[in-house]
Design a protein around this motif. Structure first.
Motif, short mmCIF file in Angstrom:
data_model
loop_
_atom_site.label_atom_id
_atom_site.label_comp_id
_atom_site.label_asym_id
_atom_site.label_seq_id
_atom_site.Cartn_x
_atom_site.Cartn_y
_atom_site.Cartn_z
N THR A 82 23.90 -95.66 -82.31
CA THR A 82 24.52 -96.48 -81.26
C THR A 82 23.60 -97.76 -80.92
O THR A 82 22.23 -97.10 -81.29
N PRO A 83 23.25 -98.77 -80.94
CA PRO A 83 22.94 -99.91 -80.29
C PRO A 83 21.89 -99.55 -79.04
O PRO A 83 23.11 -99.12 -78.57
N LEU A 84 20.93 -100.09 -79.30
CA LEU A 84 20.36 -99.96 -77.63
C LEU A 84 19.68 -100.93 -76.99
O LEU A 84 19.58 -102.29 -77.53
N VAL A 85 20.16 -101.49 -75.55
CA VAL A 85 19.23 -102.57 -75.12
C VAL A 85 18.72 -102.15 -73.71
O VAL A 85 18.70 -101.08 -72.96
N GLY A 86 16.73 -102.86 -73.76
CA GLY A 86 16.31 -102.23 -73.51
C GLY A 86 16.07 -103.43 -72.35
O GLY A 86 16.03 -104.84 -72.86
N ALA A 87 16.01 -103.24 -71.13
CA ALA A 87 16.17 -104.24 -70.43
C ALA A 87 16.08 -103.28 -68.70
O ALA A 87 16.93 -102.43 -68.44
N GLY A 88 15.94 -104.17 -67.50
CA GLY A 88 16.13 -103.55 -66.23
C GLY A 88 17.02 -102.76 -65.68
O GLY A 88 17.68 -102.28 -65.48
N VAL A 89 18.34 -103.69 -66.23
CA VAL A 89 19.37 -103.89 -66.06
C VAL A 89 20.54 -104.16 -67.33
O VAL A 89 19.66 -105.28 -67.80
N HIS A 90 21.65 -103.75 -67.42
CA HIS A 90 22.06 -104.45 -68.62
C HIS A 90 22.61 -106.46 -67.86
O HIS A 90 23.27 -106.83 -67.16
N PRO A 91 22.27 -106.83 -69.15
CA PRO A 91 23.06 -108.60 -68.18
C PRO A 91 24.36 -108.43 -67.87
O PRO A 91 24.66 -109.48 -67.14
N LEU A 92 25.14 -107.88 -68.62
CA LEU A 92 26.39 -108.82 -68.76
C LEU A 92 27.42 -107.19 -67.81
O LEU A 92 28.69 -107.17 -67.62
N ALA A 93 26.82 -106.45 -67.63
CA ALA A 93 27.56 -104.84 -67.06
C ALA A 93 28.62 -105.69 -65.58
O ALA A 93 28.07 -106.19 -64.63
N ARG A 94 29.70 -104.73 -65.62
CA ARG A 94 30.35 -105.53 -64.61
C ARG A 94 29.73 -104.58 -63.05
O ARG A 94 29.51 -103.47 -63.04
N PHE A 95 30.38 -105.32 -62.43
CA PHE A 95 29.91 -105.04 -60.16
C PHE A 95 30.69 -103.20 -60.55
O PHE A 95 31.60 -103.47 -60.82
N ALA A 96 30.05 -102.16 -60.62
CA ALA A 96 30.19 -100.65 -60.02
C ALA A 96 31.00 -100.27 -61.19
O ALA A 96 31.26 -99.03 -61.05
N ASP A 97 30.53 -100.69 -61.98
CA ASP A 97 30.96 -99.88 -63.97
C ASP A 97 30.22 -99.13 -63.96
O ASP A 97 30.04 -99.54 -65.05
N ASP A 232 10.13 -102.40 -65.80
CA ASP A 232 11.51 -102.53 -65.96
C ASP A 232 11.62 -101.67 -67.40
O ASP A 232 10.64 -101.47 -68.24
N ALA A 233 12.62 -101.20 -67.82
CA ALA A 233 11.76 -102.10 -69.54
C ALA A 233 12.49 -102.16 -69.88
O ALA A 233 12.73 -102.90 -69.89
N GLN A 234 11.87 -102.38 -71.64
CA GLN A 234 11.40 -103.28 -72.41
C GLN A 234 12.25 -102.96 -73.64
O GLN A 234 12.03 -101.95 -73.95
N SER A 235 12.35 -104.25 -74.48
CA SER A 235 12.69 -104.41 -75.50
C SER A 235 11.86 -104.22 -76.20
O SER A 235 12.10 -104.03 -77.63
N SER A 236 10.86 -105.11 -76.33
CA SER A 236 9.81 -105.36 -77.24
C SER A 236 8.76 -104.27 -77.06
O SER A 236 8.06 -103.96 -76.17
#
Length: 367
Positions: A82-97, A232-236
């Motif tokens: 699976t692709p992964l995203v390293g970030a404190g929050v997902h930038p495009l995740a929807r509210f309460a999803d 925060d979680a890191q991408s780099s």
């Protein structure tokens, strides 16, 4: 509550990453299926409370390079699934999803925190530094409290929240601070004081043990470590190894130095907010005055460098300078969004997490 203790200032790192759909790069959930497909040992990769968040764990390591090398290898294996995203929050995740996974622990947390855990999945990096005994762990924890705002500023990597620029460098830190038993804890007189505090909280009924403390740092008696949870979680991976090396050195500095004066809880809370709001543009306390984050960071690297050779992380620690030069995760997310919008920013975020392509280079397919 006995403290296990460690024979050396060892290191362990846990990072939380978000599994995303190969085409949309939106959160995909399905933790159990992903873990089954990855077929990695649970002591190396496991699920988290939020469905679709994976936690990567190192064994006990000697230095930052070894620990982050292991995490990089685990990422390589996981991105085959699976692709992964390293970030404190997902930038495009929807509210309460958010879907919460089952189990007694997660059900207790979900029931007690209610909508707070159902708004946004948030991901961090937890750095464990081995401590010889509980008293040393508490002394190090008390001293490390002063470094938390700097670590938050350097490690900020969640400026976008629900598809919009939040105006913050770390939306994750704001989410975490909305939870009980969070933020920078008070200083403890000694290990007995810490243990008594845990017992007082346990007696209230919603904190069965110290693993339900979500402070930015805490002694971890069962592992014999001081756990620093401010990043925060890191991408780099380059940013990650620089931050881990800095944390490792500063924790050893605080463990092996006489107690020093740390600002009071009100001042630390104020500085923590400014760090999470402004990231590398914040001003933090240094020698009795407010100074730019970069100046505070160079001072921290100077202190940490006295320990870097013995801890085997000199080159990794020097990468903090590169982080300051090119910007942290939050700064790069904004830079990429300005260049090509949120789609480009998210693609580069996933590519960097997979350690393929260049942050500023041509897009590389993910998944």
């Amino acid at each position: 509550m006995s403290f296990k203790g460690s024979a050396r200032y060892s290191l362990g790192v846990e990072e939380e990453l978000i599994a995303v759909h190969p085409r949309t790069l939106l959160p995909c959930g399905g933790t159990e299926t992903l873990l089954e497909r990855a077929a990695l040992a649970p002591e190396h990769v496991t699920g988290e409370m939020t469905d679709g968040v994976l936690e990567l764990r190192t064994p006990v390591c000697d230095d930052a390079g070894e620990a982050v090398g292991i995490l990089g290898a685990l990422r390589t294996e996981l991105v085959e699934v699976t692709p992964l995203v390293g970030a404190g929050v997902h930038p495009l995740a929807r509210f309460a999803d958010v879907e919460l996974r089952g189990g007694e622990r997660y059900e207790l947390i979900g029931d007690s925190l209610r909508s707070l855990m159902r708004q946004t999945a948030h991901c961090g990096v937890h750095v464990h530094v081995g401590m010889p005994d509980g008293e040393t762990a508490v002394r190090a924890a008390n001293g490390m409290r002063a470094w938390v705002p700097l670590l938050q500023a350097l490690g900020a990597n969640s400026p976008y929240w629900y598809g919009r620029d939040s105006g913050l460098a770390s939306a994750r830190s704001v989410i975490c601070n909305s939870l009980p038993r969070s933020g920078i804890p008070r200083a403890f007189a000694d290990y007995a004081d810490y243990a008594a505090t845990v017992e007082d909280l346990r007696a209230l009924g919603e904190c069965p043990d110290d693993s339900y403390l979500w402070w930015d740092l805490r002694p971890h008696p069962r592992l014999g470590t001081l756990e620093i949870r401010a990043l925060d979680a890191q991408s780099s991976l380059e940013d990650l190894v620089a931050l881990v090396a800095l944390v490792h050195c500063l924790a050893v500095h605080e463990a092996s130095s006489p107690p020093s004066r740390v600002p009071g809880p009100e001042v630390l809370r104020e500085l923590s907010f400014r760090a999470t709001r402004d990231g590398l543009d914040a001003k933090l306390a240094l020698d009795g005055s407010l100074r730019p984050v970069r100046e505070v960071a160079y001072n921290a690297v100077g202190i940490a460098s006295a320990y870097a050779a013995d801890l085997g992380c000199w080159e990794e620690l020097m990468l903090v300078h590169r982080l300051l030069e090119r910007g942290n995760g939050a700064a790069r997310q904004r830079m990429n969004a300005q260049e090509g919008g949120l789609e480009l920013m998210l693609r580069r975020l996933a590519n960097e997490t997979a350690n393929v392509g260049a942050t500023r280079g041509e897009l590389t397919p993910v998944g």
